[in-house]
Design a protein around this motif. Sequence first.
Motif, PDB file in Angstrom:
ATOM      1  N   ASP A  19       0.837  -1.208   0.000  1.00 33.95           N
ATOM      2  CA  ASP A  19       0.000   0.000   0.000  1.00 33.95           C
ATOM      3  C   ASP A  19       0.869   1.253   0.000  1.00 33.95           C
ATOM      4  OD1 ASP A  19      -2.275  -1.544   0.017  1.00 33.95           O
ATOM      5  OD2 ASP A  19      -2.715  -1.245   2.155  1.00 33.95           O
ATOM      6  N   HIS A  60       1.723   7.208  -6.478  1.00 31.55           N
ATOM      7  CA  HIS A  60       0.677   8.166  -6.850  1.00 31.55           C
ATOM      8  C   HIS A  60       1.077   9.585  -6.459  1.00 31.55           C
ATOM      9  CE1 HIS A  60      -2.589   4.778  -6.869  1.00 31.55           C
ATOM     10  NE2 HIS A  60      -1.937   4.866  -8.014  1.00 31.55           N
ATOM     11  N   ASP A 116      -0.488  -4.897  -9.567  1.00 30.35           N
ATOM     12  CA  ASP A 116      -0.884  -5.610  -8.353  1.00 30.35           C
ATOM     13  C   ASP A 116       0.257  -6.503  -7.861  1.00 30.35           C
ATOM     14  OD1 ASP A 116      -2.482  -6.417  -6.295  1.00 30.35           O
ATOM     15  OD2 ASP A 116      -4.008  -7.394  -7.525  1.00 30.35           O
ATOM     16  N   ARG A 157       2.229   1.964  -3.466  1.00 29.05           N
ATOM     17  CA  ARG A 157       1.208   2.573  -4.326  1.00 29.05           C
ATOM     18  C   ARG A 157       0.999   4.042  -3.968  1.00 29.05           C
ATOM     19  NH1 ARG A 157      -2.166  -0.794  -3.136  1.00 29.05           N
ATOM     20  NH2 ARG A 157      -1.620  -2.302  -4.754  1.00 29.05           N
ATOM     21  N   ASP A 158       0.933   4.335  -2.675  1.00 29.34           N
ATOM     22  CA  ASP A 158       0.718   5.715  -2.245  1.00 29.34           C
ATOM     23  C   ASP A 158       1.880   6.614  -2.671  1.00 29.34           C
ATOM     24  OD1 ASP A 158      -1.648   4.916  -1.091  1.00 29.34           O
ATOM     25  OD2 ASP A 158      -0.848   4.864   0.965  1.00 29.34           O
ATOM     26  N   ARG A 192       1.699   3.984 -13.792  1.00 30.71           N
ATOM     27  CA  ARG A 192       0.653   3.006 -13.500  1.00 30.71           C
ATOM     28  C   ARG A 192       1.172   2.052 -12.428  1.00 30.71           C
ATOM     29  NH1 ARG A 192      -2.058   1.299 -19.354  1.00 30.71           N
ATOM     30  NH2 ARG A 192      -1.861   3.370 -20.343  1.00 30.71           N
ATOM     31  N   CYS A 193       0.275   1.561 -11.580  1.00 29.59           N
ATOM     32  CA  CYS A 193       0.659   0.652 -10.500  1.00 29.59           C
ATOM     33  C   CYS A 193       0.058  -0.725 -10.741  1.00 29.59           C
ATOM     34  CB  CYS A 193       0.196   1.192  -9.150  1.00 29.59           C
ATOM     35  SG  CYS A 193       1.033   2.714  -8.657  1.00 29.59           S
TER      36      CYS A 193
END
Length: 313
Positions: A205, A212, A226, A208-209, A223-224
Amino acid sequence: MNPPALLLVGHGTRDAVGAEAFRAFVAQLDAAEPGLAVGGGFIELSPPPLADAVAAMVDGGVRHFAAVPLVLVSAGHAKGDIPAALAREERRHPGTSFAYGRPLGPHPKLLQVLERRLDEALAGADRADTTVLLVGRGSTDPDANAEVFKAARLLWEGRGLAGVETAFVSLAQPSVPAGLDRCRALGARRVVVLPYFLFPGVLPDRVRDQAHEWAAAHDTEVRCADVIGPEPELAELVMERYRESLRGDLRMNCDSCVYRIKLPGFEDRVGRPQQPHHHPDDPGHTHGPHGHEPHPHEPHAPHGEGHPHAPAR
């Protein structure tokens, strides 16, 4: 005679979704291998603790285990905490025995899944215009960090990408923002941030944060992707590691292990003793109540006793 049970050992996470993903994967393997006893537990942070998982299987009649660390790189947990915890369980349960497998990556099966996650993020966009930033957990063990760089290079080869760079979300450099800066400086038109993690959790997480947040401040497309997740390839690889442990065919790399070799800046690690990394719910745990704040990882308890790379004494 029944084969040794498969015991999956995870680190643990404060993320409920990530912990449940581990437990679901254990259940998935158990259902897929009807002739094999399969169980799993964590060394900290998440239930069930390893001690409870082993006790339940011993109560069910299991005496011989083959433990597979559900981790991607050979850092402190795989080299020290987990084998020491297994040695502790062997002492707690006289008459039991534990073989120990090696960590999962880097491996072609995992690279297949990473490539699939990349394509999902691209959604048809051109690979030739795409730079990948592979983000690992990060460690103070240089050997573990080097394995992430090796995975990145293997992912780059033959897949038609503009490039694959490497970053870490904790404990090692480059950081996620620094890795994205490097991609941009090298002319990346599009970056796919690819987390090198098995399951969801606090650190994926955070990756991703941070990605972004960086993208919002720059004009580069980000782009992220999974995490790897409970894919068939992961199950196949775990069973491969299980069979290796039964044959004693581990092929661990000791050439750059800080517990055997004096690497610059890590000379004090050679031959250090170790102790198990206790789960908060395990008897004798010394980190305080179950709701304690995360303690620093690596360096923590010294490693040596029970560690597969430890020098003989």
